[in-house]
Design a protein around this motif. Structure first.
Motif, PDB file in Angstrom:
ATOM      1  N   SER A   1       0.837  -1.208   0.000  1.00  0.00           N
ATOM      2  CA  SER A   1       0.000   0.000   0.000  1.00  0.00           C
ATOM      3  C   SER A   1       0.869   1.256   0.000  1.00  0.00           C
ATOM      4  O   SER A   1       0.598   2.220  -0.727  1.00  0.00           O
ATOM      5  CB  SER A   1      -0.930   0.000   1.217  1.00  0.00           C
ATOM      6  N   ASP A   2       1.932   1.245   0.809  1.00  0.00           N
ATOM      7  CA  ASP A   2       2.857   2.385   0.821  1.00  0.00           C
ATOM      8  C   ASP A   2       3.535   2.555  -0.536  1.00  0.00           C
ATOM      9  O   ASP A   2       3.758   3.679  -1.008  1.00  0.00           O
ATOM     10  CB  ASP A   2       3.926   2.184   1.900  1.00  0.00           C
ATOM     11  N   LEU A   3       3.835   1.429  -1.173  1.00  0.00           N
ATOM     12  CA  LEU A   3       4.541   1.488  -2.457  1.00  0.00           C
ATOM     13  C   LEU A   3       3.661   1.999  -3.594  1.00  0.00           C
ATOM     14  O   LEU A   3       4.179   2.485  -4.602  1.00  0.00           O
ATOM     15  CB  LEU A   3       5.105   0.106  -2.800  1.00  0.00           C
ATOM     16  N   VAL A   4       2.342   1.894  -3.452  1.00  0.00           N
ATOM     17  CA  VAL A   4       1.453   2.497  -4.460  1.00  0.00           C
ATOM     18  C   VAL A   4       1.706   4.001  -4.521  1.00  0.00           C
ATOM     19  O   VAL A   4       1.819   4.587  -5.610  1.00  0.00           O
ATOM     20  CB  VAL A   4      -0.032   2.207  -4.128  1.00  0.00           C
ATOM     21  N   VAL A   5       1.816   4.625  -3.359  1.00  0.00           N
ATOM     22  CA  VAL A   5       2.084   6.069  -3.293  1.00  0.00           C
ATOM     23  C   VAL A   5       3.464   6.370  -3.875  1.00  0.00           C
ATOM     24  O   VAL A   5       3.644   7.325  -4.630  1.00  0.00           O
ATOM     25  CB  VAL A   5       1.981   6.561  -1.839  1.00  0.00           C
ATOM     26  N   GLU A   6       4.445   5.539  -3.538  1.00  0.00           N
ATOM     27  CA  GLU A   6       5.802   5.753  -4.039  1.00  0.00           C
ATOM     28  C   GLU A   6       5.872   5.552  -5.553  1.00  0.00           C
ATOM     29  O   GLU A   6       6.627   6.256  -6.246  1.00  0.00           O
ATOM     30  CB  GLU A   6       6.771   4.809  -3.331  1.00  0.00           C
ATOM     31  N   ALA A   7       5.113   4.595  -6.072  1.00  0.00           N
ATOM     32  CA  ALA A   7       5.099   4.362  -7.518  1.00  0.00           C
ATOM     33  C   ALA A   7       4.518   5.568  -8.253  1.00  0.00           C
ATOM     34  O   ALA A   7       4.994   5.935  -9.338  1.00  0.00           O
ATOM     35  CB  ALA A   7       4.295   3.101  -7.842  1.00  0.00           C
ATOM     36  N   ARG A   8       3.492   6.189  -7.674  1.00  0.00           N
ATOM     37  CA  ARG A   8       2.925   7.398  -8.286  1.00  0.00           C
ATOM     38  C   ARG A   8       3.990   8.487  -8.368  1.00  0.00           C
ATOM     39  O   ARG A   8       4.144   9.148  -9.402  1.00  0.00           O
ATOM     40  CB  ARG A   8       1.723   7.892  -7.477  1.00  0.00           C
ATOM     41  N   THR A   9       4.733   8.674  -7.278  1.00  0.00           N
ATOM     42  CA  THR A   9       5.797   9.679  -7.258  1.00  0.00           C
ATOM     43  C   THR A   9       6.867   9.362  -8.301  1.00  0.00           C
ATOM     44  O   THR A   9       7.341  10.260  -9.021  1.00  0.00           O
ATOM     45  CB  THR A   9       6.435   9.743  -5.860  1.00  0.00           C
ATOM     46  N   GLN A  10       7.221   8.070  -8.415  1.00  0.00           N
ATOM     47  CA  GLN A  10       8.237   7.669  -9.387  1.00  0.00           C
ATOM     48  C   GLN A  10       7.759   7.914 -10.814  1.00  0.00           C
ATOM     49  O   GLN A  10       8.540   8.338 -11.678  1.00  0.00           O
ATOM     50  CB  GLN A  10       8.581   6.184  -9.198  1.00  0.00           C
ATOM     51  N   ALA A  11       6.478   7.684 -11.075  1.00  0.00           N
ATOM     52  CA  ALA A  11       5.938   7.927 -12.417  1.00  0.00           C
ATOM     53  C   ALA A  11       6.040   9.409 -12.786  1.00  0.00           C
ATOM     54  O   ALA A  11       6.346   9.751 -13.941  1.00  0.00           O
ATOM     55  CB  ALA A  11       4.492   7.457 -12.494  1.00  0.00           C
ATOM     56  N   ILE A  12       5.800  10.287 -11.815  1.00  0.00           N
ATOM     57  CA  ILE A  12       5.937  11.720 -12.070  1.00  0.00           C
ATOM     58  C   ILE A  12       7.393  12.065 -12.365  1.00  0.00           C
ATOM     59  O   ILE A  12       7.697  12.851 -13.285  1.00  0.00           O
ATOM     60  CB  ILE A  12       5.404  12.530 -10.866  1.00  0.00           C
ATOM     61  N   VAL A  13       8.316  11.471 -11.602  1.00  0.00           N
ATOM     62  CA  VAL A  13       9.742  11.672 -11.866  1.00  0.00           C
ATOM     63  C   VAL A  13      10.092  11.235 -13.286  1.00  0.00           C
ATOM     64  O   VAL A  13      10.907  11.863 -13.978  1.00  0.00           O
ATOM     65  CB  VAL A  13      10.598  10.898 -10.841  1.00  0.00           C
ATOM     66  N   ASP A  14       9.440  10.171 -13.758  1.00  0.00           N
ATOM     67  CA  ASP A  14       9.713   9.637 -15.094  1.00  0.00           C
ATOM     68  C   ASP A  14       9.006  10.397 -16.209  1.00  0.00           C
ATOM     69  O   ASP A  14       9.133  10.036 -17.384  1.00  0.00           O
ATOM     70  CB  ASP A  14       9.312   8.152 -15.151  1.00  0.00           C
ATOM     71  N   GLY A  15       8.237  11.427 -15.851  1.00  0.00           N
ATOM     72  CA  GLY A  15       7.628  12.268 -16.875  1.00  0.00           C
ATOM     73  C   GLY A  15       6.125  12.254 -16.940  1.00  0.00           C
ATOM     74  O   GLY A  15       5.529  12.907 -17.800  1.00  0.00           O
ATOM     75  N   ALA A  16       5.450  11.527 -16.046  1.00  0.00           N
ATOM     76  CA  ALA A  16       3.991  11.485 -16.060  1.00  0.00           C
ATOM     77  C   ALA A  16       3.407  12.750 -15.451  1.00  0.00           C
ATOM     78  O   ALA A  16       3.979  13.326 -14.527  1.00  0.00           O
ATOM     79  CB  ALA A  16       3.494  10.264 -15.286  1.00  0.00           C
ATOM     80  N   SER A  17       2.262  13.163 -15.952  1.00  0.00           N
ATOM     81  CA  SER A  17       1.526  14.256 -15.318  1.00  0.00           C
ATOM     82  C   SER A  17       0.944  13.736 -14.011  1.00  0.00           C
ATOM     83  O   SER A  17       0.751  12.524 -13.850  1.00  0.00           O
ATOM     84  CB  SER A  17       0.395  14.741 -16.219  1.00  0.00           C
ATOM     85  N   PRO A  18       0.656  14.612 -13.040  1.00  0.00           N
ATOM     86  CA  PRO A  18       0.050  14.144 -11.782  1.00  0.00           C
ATOM     87  C   PRO A  18      -1.234  13.354 -12.012  1.00  0.00           C
ATOM     88  O   PRO A  18      -1.479  12.356 -11.326  1.00  0.00           O
ATOM     89  CB  PRO A  18      -0.212  15.449 -11.021  1.00  0.00           C
ATOM     90  N   GLU A  19      -2.066  13.786 -12.969  1.00  0.00           N
ATOM     91  CA  GLU A  19      -3.322  13.075 -13.236  1.00  0.00           C
ATOM     92  C   GLU A  19      -3.052  11.683 -13.786  1.00  0.00           C
ATOM     93  O   GLU A  19      -3.692  10.704 -13.381  1.00  0.00           O
ATOM     94  CB  GLU A  19      -4.184  13.870 -14.226  1.00  0.00           C
ATOM     95  N   TYR A  20      -2.096  11.567 -14.703  1.00  0.00           N
ATOM     96  CA  TYR A  20      -1.773  10.264 -15.286  1.00  0.00           C
ATOM     97  C   TYR A  20      -1.141   9.359 -14.231  1.00  0.00           C
ATOM     98  O   TYR A  20      -1.440   8.156 -14.170  1.00  0.00           O
ATOM     99  CB  TYR A  20      -0.837  10.437 -16.475  1.00  0.00           C
ATOM    100  N   ALA A  21      -0.272   9.926 -13.384  1.00  0.00           N
ATOM    101  CA  ALA A  21       0.343   9.135 -12.317  1.00  0.00           C
ATOM    102  C   ALA A  21      -0.713   8.620 -11.347  1.00  0.00           C
ATOM    103  O   ALA A  21      -0.618   7.488 -10.851  1.00  0.00           O
ATOM    104  CB  ALA A  21       1.375   9.980 -11.578  1.00  0.00           C
ATOM    105  N   SER A  22      -1.746   9.422 -11.089  1.00  0.00           N
ATOM    106  CA  SER A  22      -2.843   8.983 -10.220  1.00  0.00           C
ATOM    107  C   SER A  22      -3.618   7.838 -10.861  1.00  0.00           C
ATOM    108  O   SER A  22      -4.092   6.929 -10.168  1.00  0.00           O
ATOM    109  CB  SER A  22      -3.784  10.149  -9.914  1.00  0.00           C
TER     110      SER A  22
END
Length: 518
Positions: free
Chosen positions: A395-416
């Protein structure tokens, strides 16, 4: 206009019910890619039936068009043509067949003056009706009072079209420089869910992999080490007999495998001096002993005393119900390998220390919830310590994966969006990772049976603890893949909307209501 409103629709006259029923029944055996595997929801309507009903609710029956079909023979011929289209439309293989869907959409436009009404399901549940409206190229809307149903339907009709045709953002795909044209529908989103799902698995293993050790196999079973599929446990309580007082295992069945020629079972070995029980695994010819629990009550295997469920409930409510490991199931070269638990396996399982676990309570009374009377009053009580560690980590890693996706270039909406589907994957793991999941010994199904095999939280006595890092049923990467396969089929059709709403507050003006009411 009034004449248009009075026209009979095809559904009011006749339907090719045999074809619709056949395909609706067939859907139950389709797993990979079927929307029902995205997230558990009860009483889902078959997609084939929803698609057929929507089509037939919008298309005019030929009897309403006497200027085009003046005789009954003409009308029947046209009706049969529409039936043939429905028979193609309901096939699972044609769920995303653009040619068939376009043909159906054209028929709908003909009967609605080129302006079909929006489709609205006020009890959308698992989202079958809005999803099939969207496939037919219609404006799809849904609502439900249950927020889980709303989120599931959003994940089917609202999120995928927003990102249709978009390539993935993950670094692995960027390195390949794949052409944008291959990412039709929501395939790019599915690829990102797979990538960040594997990213989560790797991070989780780094943190808690030590809690999931490999099993050392005895020489008679090939020696070496094997990946564990599941650990099998039995709940225990103290025997009420004053002359005994031992920890009595509560076991529904000792059987591990009923495969002809490869039977395996657990055998209890009793130490009368210490009033304790240990377990061995037997294979080959033979028959397992009967379980120690049935509908009438339990039996102490140490002293043969009959034990009432009232005693078991009192022990549970007092926090004195425990569990003992009976067997370990591992991946073998030729199928499942069953071995007795080792001290190391028991010690590692007992050393799990969950933190930040929600302290939420189960309802005091709920239909088909039976566990509370055994002292399992909080959600956390349904899980072993190791399961709690795994589920909180993921569950904690779901939040971390969203953050990593943004680092990789995803928009906040797409990362969500990515995080939403990863959360669904964790939910699927939770269904297999509770102490209400059991082991099936059936020849074709030697596997862990999920918690919600039926719509209930029924008490289990012996249970299976799945290895989330194995390659077998209930593992995390497998759950991610199930979710991604569904996303692969989505993102076709106009963007739909869904909201949480009490059906008594809805506005139906200008909409076609199609629903399966509660």
């Amino acid at each position: 206009n009034k004449s248009r409103e009075m026209k009979k629709k095809l559904i009011e006259v006749a339907l090719p019910l045999e074809a619709i029923n056949k395909e609706s029944a067939r859907e139950k055996s389709i797993r990979h890619g079927h929307p029902s595997t995205l997230h558990l929801w009860w009483a889902r309507r078959p997609l084939a039936a929803c698609r057929a009903v929507l089509f037939a609710s919008l298309v005019d029956d030929p009897s309403s068009l006497p200027e085009q079909f003046p005789t009954e023979a003409d009308q029947d011929k046209e009706r049969q043509r529409l039936f043939r289209l429905i028979e193609k439309l309901v096939l699972w293989e044609n769920s995303n067949n653009r040619a068939v869907l376009d043909e159906a959409h054209a028929e709908i436009l003909k009967s609605t003056g080129g302006n079909p009404p929006p489709i609205y399901d006020p009890f959308c549940g698992g989202g079958s009706i809005p999803l099939e409206a969207q496939r037919l190229g219609l404006e799809a809307h849904g609502s439900d009072l249950n927020p889980v149903a709303v989120l599931i339907t959003k994940a089917l009709i609202e999120i995928p079209p927003k990102f249709a045709g978009q390539p993935p953002v993950n670094p692995a795909e960027k390195r390949k420089m794949t052409g944008k044209g291959m990412w039709s529908g929501a395939r790019g989103l599915a690829d990102d869910v797979r990538y960040y799902g594997h990213w989560m698995r790797d991070r989780a293993f780094e943190r808690i992999g030590h809690l999931y050790p490999r099993m050392k196999l005895p020489q008679e079973q090939g020696g070496g080490e094997a990946t564990v599929i599941a650990w099998l446990w039995a709940r225990t309580v103290a025997c009420p007999n004053p002359a005994c007082g031992g920890r009595m295992p509560l076991v529904r069945s000792y059987s591990l495998s009923t495969k002809p020629g490869k039977q395996a079972w657990v055998e209890s070995i009793i130490d009368n001096v210490s009033k304790s029980v240990r377990f061995e695994v037997k294979t080959g010819d033979g028959k397992p002993q009967g379980g120690t629990v049935n509908r009438r009550g339990a039996k102490c295997i140490l002293c043969e005393s009959a034990v009432s469920f009232d005693h078991v409930r009192v022990e549970g409510q007092a926090g004195r119900m425990d569990a003992v490991m009976m067997a370990v199931v591992s991946e073998g070269q030729r199928g499942r390998v069953y071995v007795a638990p080792s001290a190391e396996q028991e010690s590692i399982a007992g050393g799990a220390s969950p933190i930040n676990v929600p302290e939420t309570y189960l309802p005091e009374k709920a239909l088909s919830f039976r566990v509370q009377i055994y002292g399992m009053t909080r959600h956390r009580d349904l899980f072993t310590p190791r399961q709690l560690v795994a589920l909180t980590t993921l569950s904690d890693l779901v939040v971390e994966a969203r953050t990593q996706a943004i680092v990789d270039g995803a928009s906040p909406e797409y990362a969500s969006a990515i995080a939403t589907y990863l959360a669904f994957s964790v939910d699927k793991c939770a269904d297999f990772s509770s102490t209400l999941a059991t082991w099936s010994a059936q020849p074709k199904n030697e596997l862990v049976v999920s918690t919600f095999r039926r719509q209930a939280l029924a008490m289990t006595w012996d249970f299976a603890e799945v290895n989330l890092f194995s390659g077998s049923g209930g593992n995390f990467v497998g759950s991610v893949e199930y979710v991604a396969e569904v996303i692969d089929t989505l993102g076709i059709g106009p963007c739909g909307t869904v909201c949480q709403l009490d059906a008594t507050e809805l506005s139906t003006a200008g909409r076609l209501i199609s629903t399966d009411p509660p």
